[in-house]
Structure formats: C-alpha cells, structure tokens
Write a protein that holds these residues in place. Structure first.
Motif, PDB file in Angstrom:
ATOM      1  N   HIS A  80       3.172  16.752   3.306  1.00 15.83           N
ATOM      2  CA  HIS A  80       3.157  17.999   4.082  1.00 15.83           C
ATOM      3  C   HIS A  80       1.736  18.551   4.179  1.00 15.83           C
ATOM      4  O   HIS A  80       1.323  19.033   5.242  1.00 15.83           O
ATOM      5  CB  HIS A  80       4.072  19.033   3.428  1.00 15.83           C
ATOM      6  N   ARG A  81       0.981  18.482   3.088  1.00 15.37           N
ATOM      7  CA  ARG A  81      -0.401  18.969   3.122  1.00 15.37           C
ATOM      8  C   ARG A  81      -1.245  18.130   4.081  1.00 15.37           C
ATOM      9  O   ARG A  81      -2.088  18.660   4.820  1.00 15.37           O
ATOM     10  CB  ARG A  81      -0.998  18.925   1.708  1.00 15.37           C
ATOM     11  N   ALA A  82      -1.017  16.828   4.083  1.00 14.57           N
ATOM     12  CA  ALA A  82      -1.755  15.939   4.988  1.00 14.57           C
ATOM     13  C   ALA A  82      -1.469  16.279   6.446  1.00 14.57           C
ATOM     14  O   ALA A  82      -2.387  16.306   7.285  1.00 14.57           O
ATOM     15  CB  ALA A  82      -1.382  14.488   4.702  1.00 14.57           C
ATOM     16  N   GLN A  83      -0.214  16.576   6.748  1.00 20.86           N
ATOM     17  CA  GLN A  83       0.159  16.947   8.116  1.00 20.86           C
ATOM     18  C   GLN A  83      -0.489  18.268   8.515  1.00 20.86           C
ATOM     19  O   GLN A  83      -0.958  18.428   9.643  1.00 20.86           O
ATOM     20  CB  GLN A  83       1.682  17.025   8.229  1.00 20.86           C
ATOM     21  N   GLU A  84      -0.533  19.223   7.586  1.00 16.84           N
ATOM     22  CA  GLU A  84      -1.152  20.521   7.863  1.00 16.84           C
ATOM     23  C   GLU A  84      -2.644  20.388   8.111  1.00 16.84           C
ATOM     24  O   GLU A  84      -3.218  21.065   8.976  1.00 16.84           O
ATOM     25  CB  GLU A  84      -0.921  21.476   6.681  1.00 16.84           C
ATOM     26  N   ASP A  85      -3.312  19.520   7.340  1.00 17.46           N
ATOM     27  CA  ASP A  85      -4.771  19.383   7.407  1.00 17.46           C
ATOM     28  C   ASP A  85      -5.221  18.264   8.337  1.00 17.46           C
ATOM     29  O   ASP A  85      -6.425  17.981   8.430  1.00 17.46           O
ATOM     30  CB  ASP A  85      -5.340  19.135   6.008  1.00 17.46           C
ATOM     31  N   ASN A  86      -4.257  17.601   8.995  1.00 22.91           N
ATOM     32  CA  ASN A  86      -4.571  16.493   9.898  1.00 22.91           C
ATOM     33  C   ASN A  86      -5.346  15.388   9.168  1.00 22.91           C
ATOM     34  O   ASN A  86      -6.352  14.869   9.649  1.00 22.91           O
ATOM     35  CB  ASN A  86      -5.365  16.985  11.114  1.00 22.91           C
ATOM     36  N   LEU A  87      -4.864  15.061   7.969  1.00 20.76           N
ATOM     37  CA  LEU A  87      -5.453  14.003   7.157  1.00 20.76           C
ATOM     38  C   LEU A  87      -4.366  13.002   6.790  1.00 20.76           C
ATOM     39  O   LEU A  87      -3.182  13.256   7.004  1.00 20.76           O
ATOM     40  CB  LEU A  87      -6.054  14.587   5.868  1.00 20.76           C
ATOM     41  N   THR A  88      -4.767  11.878   6.215  1.00 20.85           N
ATOM     42  CA  THR A  88      -3.769  10.967   5.666  1.00 20.85           C
ATOM     43  C   THR A  88      -3.398  11.456   4.267  1.00 20.85           C
ATOM     44  O   THR A  88      -4.156  12.194   3.620  1.00 20.85           O
ATOM     45  CB  THR A  88      -4.320   9.534   5.560  1.00 20.85           C
ATOM     46  N   ALA A  89      -2.233  11.023   3.807  1.00 22.96           N
ATOM     47  CA  ALA A  89      -1.813  11.404   2.456  1.00 22.96           C
ATOM     48  C   ALA A  89      -2.807  10.894   1.414  1.00 22.96           C
ATOM     49  O   ALA A  89      -3.100  11.578   0.426  1.00 22.96           O
ATOM     50  CB  ALA A  89      -0.419  10.832   2.179  1.00 22.96           C
ATOM     51  N   GLN A  90      -3.362   9.708   1.656  1.00 25.80           N
ATOM     52  CA  GLN A  90      -4.334   9.141   0.728  1.00 25.80           C
ATOM     53  C   GLN A  90      -5.595  10.011   0.670  1.00 25.80           C
ATOM     54  O   GLN A  90      -6.153  10.238  -0.411  1.00 25.80           O
ATOM     55  CB  GLN A  90      -4.698   7.714   1.138  1.00 25.80           C
ATOM     56  N   GLU A  91      -6.034  10.500   1.826  1.00 27.13           N
ATOM     57  CA  GLU A  91      -7.236  11.346   1.858  1.00 27.13           C
ATOM     58  C   GLU A  91      -7.017  12.651   1.100  1.00 27.13           C
ATOM     59  O   GLU A  91      -7.898  13.130   0.384  1.00 27.13           O
ATOM     60  CB  GLU A  91      -7.630  11.626   3.309  1.00 27.13           C
ATOM     61  N   VAL A  92      -5.825  13.217   1.249  1.00 24.59           N
ATOM     62  CA  VAL A  92      -5.504  14.449   0.512  1.00 24.59           C
ATOM     63  C   VAL A  92      -5.515  14.185  -0.988  1.00 24.59           C
ATOM     64  O   VAL A  92      -6.101  14.938  -1.771  1.00 24.59           O
ATOM     65  CB  VAL A  92      -4.116  14.997   0.938  1.00 24.59           C
ATOM     66  N   ALA A  93      -4.864  13.098  -1.390  1.00 23.56           N
ATOM     67  CA  ALA A  93      -4.794  12.776  -2.820  1.00 23.56           C
ATOM     68  C   ALA A  93      -6.178  12.511  -3.402  1.00 23.56           C
ATOM     69  O   ALA A  93      -6.512  13.018  -4.482  1.00 23.56           O
ATOM     70  CB  ALA A  93      -3.883  11.566  -3.037  1.00 23.56           C
ATOM     71  N   GLU A  94      -6.983  11.742  -2.710  1.00 18.89           N
ATOM     72  CA  GLU A  94      -8.340  11.436  -3.190  1.00 18.89           C
ATOM     73  C   GLU A  94      -9.160  12.714  -3.348  1.00 18.89           C
ATOM     74  O   GLU A  94      -9.871  12.904  -4.341  1.00 18.89           O
ATOM     75  CB  GLU A  94      -9.045  10.483  -2.219  1.00 18.89           C
ATOM     76  N   LYS A  95      -9.037  13.581  -2.374  1.00 19.20           N
ATOM     77  CA  LYS A  95      -9.790  14.843  -2.406  1.00 19.20           C
ATOM     78  C   LYS A  95      -9.432  15.665  -3.636  1.00 19.20           C
ATOM     79  O   LYS A  95     -10.315  16.143  -4.361  1.00 19.20           O
ATOM     80  CB  LYS A  95      -9.491  15.635  -1.125  1.00 19.20           C
ATOM     81  N   PHE A  96      -8.141  15.810  -3.902  1.00 18.38           N
ATOM     82  CA  PHE A  96      -7.745  16.702  -4.989  1.00 18.38           C
ATOM     83  C   PHE A  96      -7.817  16.045  -6.364  1.00 18.38           C
ATOM     84  O   PHE A  96      -7.971  16.748  -7.366  1.00 18.38           O
ATOM     85  CB  PHE A  96      -6.369  17.306  -4.701  1.00 18.38           C
ATOM     86  N   ILE A  97      -7.751  14.721  -6.420  1.00 18.73           N
ATOM     87  CA  ILE A  97      -8.027  14.060  -7.704  1.00 18.73           C
ATOM     88  C   ILE A  97      -9.457  14.357  -8.127  1.00 18.73           C
ATOM     89  O   ILE A  97      -9.736  14.679  -9.292  1.00 18.73           O
ATOM     90  CB  ILE A  97      -7.781  12.536  -7.610  1.00 18.73           C
ATOM     91  N   GLU A  98     -10.359  14.278  -7.182  1.00 21.22           N
ATOM     92  CA  GLU A  98     -11.769  14.580  -7.473  1.00 21.22           C
ATOM     93  C   GLU A  98     -11.932  16.024  -7.941  1.00 21.22           C
ATOM     94  O   GLU A  98     -12.673  16.311  -8.890  1.00 21.22           O
ATOM     95  CB  GLU A  98     -12.610  14.334  -6.216  1.00 21.22           C
ATOM     96  N   GLU A  99     -11.212  16.949  -7.298  1.00 19.40           N
ATOM     97  CA  GLU A  99     -11.323  18.365  -7.684  1.00 19.40           C
ATOM     98  C   GLU A  99     -10.691  18.617  -9.053  1.00 19.40           C
ATOM     99  O   GLU A  99     -11.231  19.388  -9.861  1.00 19.40           O
ATOM    100  CB  GLU A  99     -10.638  19.249  -6.628  1.00 19.40           C
TER     101      GLU A  99
END
Length: 494
Positions: A80-99
C-alpha cells in the motif's frame, strides 16, 4: 565459560525457568523485527532495545550468542505504501531498512549475528510450506495454501486460548473457503499489481506467520533456545509460528523459551495510529539521545508497560545526569594523581554491588533492582570522593570508573560517552523538556551558565565575594543550583 546461572520467565510455561540451552555455552536467539513500510515508532524501538539488552547480558556472562533479528520486507502495508508513493514494494522496503538501521545505530544497538529478509528466504519458505502440506497440516485452495489448526493438537498452548472459544469469535468474519475459520494462510495467490514469486501452487507470496519460521529454520535450525517479541505477538503470530514450525519439521519444542515485553503507552493511553499518538523513534532520538532511549526503555522491567510521558523523559534525563556527574567527578579525581592507591573497603563494596547487580539481571532481567545498585554505588562514591590524599581519591575513582566500563556500559549501553559533553547535552535536554508546553520560566542554556560561572570565579579570585554571592543567587533564581567542590564548581538545573 558461563559465569552464572540465570532465570527467565517463559511465556509458554508461565513461570520462571532456569536457562538451559540446547548446546552448552551456545545460545540461539531470535527476535521479531519490524515490517519496513515507515519509520519505526518508540514501541518498535523498545523491542529492539530489550533484545539488545538480552544479547548484551548473555554475552557478558559467557554465552556464545547467535542473535537473529529479521526484516519483514513483504507485506500488505508495504504494498500500500508503494502504491501511495509510486514506488515498487522493494524500493519502499530498501528505503526504510536503511532508515531503521540508522535508528538502531543511534540507539546504541549492537549488530545481530544475522539480519535476514523475507525476500532472501523465499526458497526456504516454499520448502517449509511443502513440508507442512506433505505432513497433512496444510491444504490448497485456489492457489492459496492454508494451515489446518485442527491438525495441530497443541494449538493454543502459548496463548492459553482454547480452540473451541477461538472458533466462536472467528466465525464473525469467516472465509468460507477455509475448513476452520482459524486456519491461516501460508501462501497467498497473487493479485494484480502485487509482487509475486513462482511456487508449486502458482504465483503468489508468503503469509506473515510462515516467514519467521522459515528464517529461523534457515539460520538457526528447527529448534532454538529463545524467541522474543512484543506481548501483542503472542496470538496469533507466535502461536501460529509454533504450529507451523513443529508441524513442518516434526520436532518439538520449536522454541524452549518465549520472552515477551510489554507495550508502550503514551500518557496512559495505548499507542495506536487510530488515536494519533504514535511517536516515532527518529523524533525521540533526534530530540533527546540514544542513551536517553536506553535508560527510559531498559530500566523498567521488560514485562512492565512503559508510559511515555514528559515526566518519564525528565526522570531519565535526571538519572543519567547523576551517573555522568559521578563519572565526571571520578575522571577529575583520577587526574589528581598518577600514584592511585586502591582502597580495600571500597573494593569490597564494589564487589558486593557487582554481585547484587548480576543477581538482579540473572533473575529474569530485573533491571529496576540492577540499576538501583548502580545508584547505591554512586551514592557511596560521592560520599567518599573527596576523602584522603590525592592518591586515595584517584584510587577510588579508578575503581568506580572500572565498574562503569566493565559492568554498566557493556550491559546497559549507557554511561560510556564523554561525561562533560553529555552533561551539557543533558542540561539542554532538561531545558527543552521544561519548554515542551512553552510554560514556566525561561531557563539558561549551558553556555550561558558557564559564562556566569567564569564571571563568578573571576570575582572570587579578586576576593569580590559580594559579587560572587550575587551571581550564585542570580543563577538560583533562574533555576540553576551551583555547588562548590574541591575540584571546582558544579551546576545542575533544579
């Protein structure tokens, strides 16, 4: 070599038990990590810090600990976050793992042995599901694989819930395709626009519960010593982990000891997004510090709820200030002499405090008692600090600092920073806390206070005691208490 026995509260047996690992001297430990679709909140941070405390203490008493904390990087919330941000699910996960890693580092968490991700464990997940199906505990419906709770006679043993009672509640929102409304998905058939993996049952992705079981099996084996998580995970997540893991491997128990920490409340209300009272770990760590987080979340007992409030933060700041004031005093005393003399009576007192500290930690991590022993030592050190020759002062100071560096810091992870810098920061923190509601008198900054002290010291050297006393009174009126010591003036907010 294990230096002492310890007792831990096992959620499965609902009592304290002696910690006896499957392999002597080795301890396999898994802690449920976050689902990475946003910054973690203070409840997630407490979970990480509690796991870090367990890890540190077990290492300290001699265990070879294999510590695994996972990342859930496949989930509805991520999609759902990926759809909201127009990203792939993998990109969302990678971003927040780093954070999340940034927050863990700032909070002083040691790196675990392993940090697995669901997406790196897909082969093992599919393999475990195949085992469960082949043993008759799973069934396939429309490309989905479902676990049959009726096939596992011990279902409910962790949560203490009875299958019959659970079935009554589950019928309210029943998926009619399931044999039992409590049956849960091991594998979900793919939907349009969602990430998927190929499997014997078609394209799809794993259910939440199976992921932890597969990561544990891959890295730690079919049976482990300790599994940790929040009390909110006992049912259904951990209950389902037990069922699917033992059904799949045919080995029991899946976990010897289940440890669960209590939740965090915000001003006496349970933290939840629906109430709008979620406080991010990033916000706390930036506003205060990692050591503040460690003190606030580790000194209450892990099985006790923590109320996150201004008073709790203020208390943590004052407590850390006491530790660092004593450390700063000891560092000043060490500098008085290069010929430090050990004091036998003080050494014996430290040995007694150390034993009481370790006894408390060995009693199901009784941190309130353990930290009280630290303050007993601080009180005694402060009483003795100025007594005797400079050699005596330096000797006691070295012994006190050794306790901090060899006992407190390795286990609790606070008390190890530069004392003078931390004291300035804590003073600023206390000022900011008092200013949260923008009420009360304006407080001086640490820089302003030091300026007043320098002016006062100059007046004292010039024997202008009237001016010196006036500066002291001005500081007191502004909420700053000044103490003259043999090692110079020390100040604190009242």
């Amino acid at each position: 070599m294990i230096t002492r026995d310890s007792q831990i509260y096992n959620s499965l047996s609902r009592r304290k038990e002696k910690l006896i690992t499957r392999k002597e001297g080795k301890l396999s430990f898994y802690s449920c990590g976050p689902t990475v679709y946003n910054l973690i909140h203070v409840g997630n941070l407490r979970s990480a810090l509690v796991a870090d405390l367990f890890y540190r203490f077990w290492k300290q008493i001699g265990f070879d600990v294999i510590f695994t904390r996972n990342y859930t990087d496949v989930d509805d919330k991520i999609i759902h976050r990926a759809q909201e941000d127009n990203l792939t699910a993998q990109e969302v996960a990678e971003k927040f793992i780093e954070e999340v890693e940034k927050d863990y580092e700032k909070a002083g968490c040691l790196d675990p042995t392993y940090r697995p991700r669901v997406t790196d464990t897909m082969m093992e997940i599919i393999g475990l599901i195949e085992q469960i199906v082949s043993r008759g505990s799973g069934y396939v419906i429309d490309g989905n694989v479902v676990f049959s709770v009726d096939s596992f006679k011990d279902y409910g043993k962790l949560s203490g819930k009875h299958l019959e009672d659970l079935e009554v509640g589950a019928r309210v929102d029943r998926d009619t395709r399931k044999r039992n409304p409590l049956d849960f998905y091991l594998w979900k058939a793919s939907k349009e626009g969602e990430p998927f993996w190929e499997s014997p049952w078609g394209k799809g992705r794993p259910g939440w519960h199976i992921e932890c079981s597969a990561m544990i099996q891959k890295l730690l084996g079919n049976q482990i010593d300790v599994h940790h998580g929040g009390s909110d995970l006992i049912f259904p997540h951990h209950e389902n982990e037990i069922a699917q893991s033992e059904a799949g491997s045919g080995k029991a128990p899946f976990v010897r000891y289940w440890l669960h920490h209590a939740f965090v409340t915000i001003n006496q209300e349970k933290m939840s997004k629906s109430l709008g009272n979620v406080f991010s770990a990033r916000e706390f760590l930036n506003k205060f510090s990692g050591e503040m987080a460690r003190y606030m979340f580790l000194t209450p007992h892990y099985r006790s709820p923590i109320d996150f409030s201004e008073n709790a933060v203020w208390s943590a700041a004052k407590a850390l200030e006491r530790i660092y004031e004593a450390k700063n005093l000891a560092e000043d005393c060490v500098a008085l002499s290069s010929q430090a003399i050990k004091n036998q009576a003080f050494e014996e007192f430290i040995a007694k405090i150390s034993e009481e500290f370790y006894s408390a930690m060995s009693d199901d991590f009784h941190t309130p008692v353990a930290i009280s022993k630290v303050f007993d030592l601080i009180k005694e050190y402060n009483r003795l600090a100025y007594q005797g020759s400079n050699d005596d002062k330096a000797g006691r100071a070295k012994s006190f600092l050794r306790f901090l560096s060899e006992v407190l810091v390795p286990i609790f992870g606070f008390g190890g920073d530069n004392s003078k810098e931390v004291l300035v920061r804590l003073s600023e923190i206390q000022k900011s806390i008092k200013g949260w509601d923008e009420s009360g008198p304006e407080q001086l900054s640490a820089t302003e206070i030091e300026s007043f002290i320098s002016e006062r010291e100059l007046a004292r050297k010039q024997k202008d005691f009237k001016r010196s006393d006036k500066i002291r009174d001005e500081l007191l009126a502004k909420g700053v208490e000044l103490k003259d010591t043999p090692l110079g003036p020390k100040w604190s907010y009242r």
